[in-house]
Design a protein around this motif. Sequence first.
Motif, short mmCIF file in Angstrom:
data_model
loop_
_atom_site.label_atom_id
_atom_site.label_comp_id
_atom_site.label_asym_id
_atom_site.label_seq_id
_atom_site.Cartn_x
_atom_site.Cartn_y
_atom_site.Cartn_z
N LEU A 212 0.80 -1.22 0.00
CA LEU A 212 0.00 0.00 0.00
C LEU A 212 0.83 1.28 0.00
O LEU A 212 0.32 2.34 -0.33
CB LEU A 212 -0.92 0.01 1.22
CG LEU A 212 -1.91 -1.15 1.30
CD1 LEU A 212 -2.69 -1.09 2.61
CD2 LEU A 212 -2.86 -1.14 0.11
N HIS A 213 2.09 1.18 0.40
CA HIS A 213 2.94 2.37 0.45
C HIS A 213 4.11 2.20 -0.53
O HIS A 213 3.89 2.04 -1.71
CB HIS A 213 3.40 2.62 1.88
CG HIS A 213 2.25 2.87 2.81
ND1 HIS A 213 1.63 4.09 2.90
CD2 HIS A 213 1.59 2.06 3.67
CE1 HIS A 213 0.63 4.03 3.76
NE2 HIS A 213 0.59 2.81 4.26
N PHE B 273 -7.69 -4.58 -3.57
CA PHE B 273 -7.25 -5.91 -3.99
C PHE B 273 -6.31 -5.76 -5.18
O PHE B 273 -6.59 -5.03 -6.13
CB PHE B 273 -8.45 -6.78 -4.37
CG PHE B 273 -9.37 -7.04 -3.21
CD1 PHE B 273 -9.24 -8.19 -2.44
CD2 PHE B 273 -10.37 -6.14 -2.88
CE1 PHE B 273 -10.07 -8.43 -1.36
CE2 PHE B 273 -11.22 -6.36 -1.80
CZ PHE B 273 -11.07 -7.51 -1.04
N VAL B 274 -5.17 -6.48 -5.12
CA VAL B 274 -4.11 -6.33 -6.11
C VAL B 274 -3.59 -7.71 -6.49
O VAL B 274 -3.55 -8.62 -5.65
CB VAL B 274 -2.95 -5.47 -5.54
CG1 VAL B 274 -1.81 -5.35 -6.53
CG2 VAL B 274 -3.46 -4.08 -5.14
N PHE B 275 -3.17 -7.86 -7.75
CA PHE B 275 -2.50 -9.09 -8.18
C PHE B 275 -1.02 -9.05 -7.80
O PHE B 275 -0.36 -8.03 -7.97
CB PHE B 275 -2.61 -9.26 -9.70
CG PHE B 275 -3.86 -9.94 -10.16
CD1 PHE B 275 -4.22 -11.19 -9.66
CD2 PHE B 275 -4.68 -9.35 -11.10
CE1 PHE B 275 -5.38 -11.82 -10.08
CE2 PHE B 275 -5.84 -9.97 -11.54
CZ PHE B 275 -6.19 -11.21 -11.03
N LEU B 276 -0.51 -10.17 -7.28
CA LEU B 276 0.92 -10.36 -7.06
C LEU B 276 1.39 -11.55 -7.88
O LEU B 276 0.64 -12.51 -8.08
CB LEU B 276 1.23 -10.63 -5.58
CG LEU B 276 1.24 -9.47 -4.60
CD1 LEU B 276 1.73 -9.95 -3.24
CD2 LEU B 276 2.09 -8.31 -5.09
N ASP B 277 2.63 -11.50 -8.32
CA ASP B 277 3.24 -12.64 -8.99
C ASP B 277 3.34 -13.80 -8.01
O ASP B 277 3.64 -13.60 -6.83
CB ASP B 277 4.62 -12.26 -9.52
CG ASP B 277 5.24 -13.34 -10.38
OD1 ASP B 277 5.78 -14.33 -9.82
OD2 ASP B 277 5.17 -13.21 -11.62
N SER B 278 3.12 -15.01 -8.50
CA SER B 278 3.11 -16.17 -7.60
C SER B 278 4.47 -16.47 -7.00
O SER B 278 4.57 -17.26 -6.05
CB SER B 278 2.58 -17.41 -8.34
OG SER B 278 3.38 -17.69 -9.46
N SER C 265 -3.98 -3.03 -14.03
CA SER C 265 -2.95 -2.50 -14.93
C SER C 265 -2.79 -1.00 -14.75
O SER C 265 -1.66 -0.48 -14.78
CB SER C 265 -3.32 -2.82 -16.38
OG SER C 265 -3.40 -4.20 -16.60
N HIS C 266 -3.90 -0.30 -14.56
CA HIS C 266 -3.83 1.16 -14.41
C HIS C 266 -2.99 1.55 -13.20
O HIS C 266 -2.09 2.39 -13.28
CB HIS C 266 -5.24 1.73 -14.28
CG HIS C 266 -5.27 3.20 -13.97
ND1 HIS C 266 -5.04 4.17 -14.92
CD2 HIS C 266 -5.48 3.86 -12.79
CE1 HIS C 266 -5.11 5.37 -14.35
NE2 HIS C 266 -5.38 5.21 -13.06
N ARG C 267 -3.26 0.93 -12.07
CA ARG C 267 -2.52 1.27 -10.85
C ARG C 267 -1.04 0.92 -10.98
O ARG C 267 -0.17 1.70 -10.56
CB ARG C 267 -3.14 0.54 -9.65
CG ARG C 267 -4.56 0.98 -9.34
CD ARG C 267 -5.18 0.26 -8.17
NE ARG C 267 -5.20 -1.18 -8.32
CZ ARG C 267 -6.10 -1.98 -7.78
NH1 ARG C 267 -7.08 -1.46 -7.03
NH2 ARG C 267 -6.04 -3.28 -7.95
N LYS C 268 -0.75 -0.23 -11.56
CA LYS C 268 0.66 -0.64 -11.68
C LYS C 268 1.41 0.22 -12.70
O LYS C 268 2.60 0.51 -12.51
CB LYS C 268 0.72 -2.12 -12.07
CG LYS C 268 0.35 -3.04 -10.91
CD LYS C 268 0.30 -4.49 -11.29
CE LYS C 268 0.00 -5.34 -10.04
NZ LYS C 268 -0.27 -6.74 -10.37
N HIS D 27 5.74 6.48 -11.78
CA HIS D 27 5.97 7.37 -10.64
C HIS D 27 6.09 6.52 -9.37
O HIS D 27 5.11 6.34 -8.64
CB HIS D 27 4.83 8.37 -10.50
CG HIS D 27 4.56 9.18 -11.73
ND1 HIS D 27 5.35 10.24 -12.11
CD2 HIS D 27 3.59 9.05 -12.69
CE1 HIS D 27 4.88 10.76 -13.23
NE2 HIS D 27 3.82 10.06 -13.61
N PRO D 28 7.26 5.98 -9.08
CA PRO D 28 7.43 5.07 -7.93
C PRO D 28 7.04 5.69 -6.60
O PRO D 28 6.73 4.96 -5.65
CB PRO D 28 8.94 4.75 -7.97
CG PRO D 28 9.35 4.99 -9.38
CD PRO D 28 8.50 6.12 -9.86
#
Length: 703
Positions: A328-329, A410-415, A490-493, A499-500
Amino acid sequence: MNPSQFLGIELNPRAAAIADLVIWIGYLQWHFRRFGDIPPVEPVLREYKNIECRDAVLAYDGKEPDVDPKTGKVRSRWGGRMMKHAVTGEMVPDPINQIPIYRYINPRSAEWQEADYVVSNPPFIGNAWIRERLGDGYAETLRKAYKDVPDTVDFVMYWWHKAAELARANTITRFGFITTNSIHQVRQRKVIEFHQNQKNPICLIFAIADHPWTDEGAAVRIAMTVGQADSSNIVRVAQLGTVVQEVEAGTPEDSADRVEIYWESSGQILSNLRSGADITKTRTLQSNQNLVSRGVMPGSDGFQVQPSEIGCVEPDLLRTYFNGRDLLHTSRGHLIIDTAGLDENILRLTYPKTYQWLLERVKPERQTNNDPKLCREWWLYRRANTILRAALDGLDRFIVTAETAKHRVFVFLDSMVLPDNRLVSITLSDSYFLGILSSKLHICWALASGGTLEDRPVYQKSICFDRFPFPDPTPDRRQQIRELGDRLDSHRKRVQAQHPEVTITAMYNLLEKIRAGQELSESDRAFNNKALVSTLKQIHDELDAAVFEAYGWDDLKAEGQIKSEVDEIILERLVALNAERAEEERNGLIRWLRPDYQAPGEIQTQQIIEGIAEVEVESAIAPVEQQKLPKAFKDQLAAVRDLLRTQGGEWTVEQIAAQFKGATRQKQTILTCLESLEALGIIAKHGEDSSDRWYLAELQKAS
């Protein structure tokens, strides 16, 4: 009225003396407000000894060091002193610093003085800190003395339980408590539910679920509850308060004076300190089982490796490690050593650098741990979570959300990422599910059911996910939600890649402002231009509309409706849908979310989720004589389906019933099977009323 009527129990002698003095001060203030300058009866101060200095929840005849019968030595635990490690220079527990564990003699629930009302503000000690603050012996003894209280609750709930018992026995008229606001979380409210479901239950007549408070100078969140026996006729209409405005002032007292509360009358306050739709009565759905888990619990920071330290260990055992702050941060970029499945010899021989790293950084901590398994298997995680690892097998990504967070995202993470214990991992890779979970409907459900920790909502999988009824949309609607879920993630990532410094929390803070119609500052507008939050809002709006349509609740999409009223309707409908799904499952119809993992090899008689499983037309031999109608509903469905597949043609209910022994007396059962198979798209019918004829849907497609 005089101070002798105010009784109390206080463990700390100094606090007991202060409490006695405060009662007298309050009494004298009351006296002069009521009687003017008329002096009170002499002597002004009297010793009533009504504040007893003792433990309020646990009574015992004494305590002594607890001797282990196997070793003959006094049990002990680490006392908390640290020392500098000779090799790493890091501070580690000093294994020599041990304090004894005590055994309590004749322990029992403490008795309270006879009174009409009980009011208390018990110590705010969370469940995880009871052992640390009160000692292992006390914690174990307390839990044994209160067999009806779950081991998972905070310390204050022992007071709540005891007062509720007295109220149910009509020993006291009413009780009221100030507690941590976690009282309405699932694990805490089990105490409330226990007393609400007894033969002579208690009822809540007053509650504020979340209120600002100050504890030893620190800002905290508390809940207020008042209960009485349900058989009492004193108060029948309950008052439920919601804090709608908080203002920071110069002092805590001034801030408290400016808190605004919205009050509503309610026929019933539920165990989650809400009224209206009773989410606490919903059922766990089999369709959602075995998909959600908290992440791993290493049990030591010594497993973590900074990017600059990668050369100190073998890279084969390193994985990216994510916690709530990373999600989240700003990501810390931490890596973690994952030794799951390795014994000590293999680790030492195959990965010698990693072995030494853990020997120096993890083993010193584990030596002082009271858990013999952790001491023995010091190179392994406290909780490696084999269930999560099995569920992730074969997936390229999975969904996560922070267990406790201001915004439910809710966010997708790589497995390949290893999630922390404070991340809730949902082992679904289809963005359709990300879309449903990110929608207004699920967020509303999660906020109402999960409870809070301080001022942050908590996502508790046992009720937020396991009981949530997913919709049953058309293939086109499912695909629309899937595409919107992909767009959202995709938009959020993409924004964060460009902009990290932009965080998920900052995005949703501004989104909350925009939704509320607040005027944006110059810095807000600049952030919006960078983080594209208006676009994020548009995606969420489209997603909400699509999910409403998936449920068939288009009427809730209209603008201008009052949010609180819409939220209550959403909850009422979801509670009703949960009951409907639970009834289906009792009859053998389970709408698996991930059938290939949850129910491998099971014959799918329910509707198949597009893109996850396909129905194969099974060949079966036509029956040459009457068969017995199975007892289980899912077997009945399969039998009727196979009959129509093998025989072909069109059938009436009577003709189908004649194919099974004794089924002529169960025409309604056969009709229920036919209607269910039709709803699932497996068979079709034509005709009306008693002349309805049923046939295999594939024949209709072929024609």
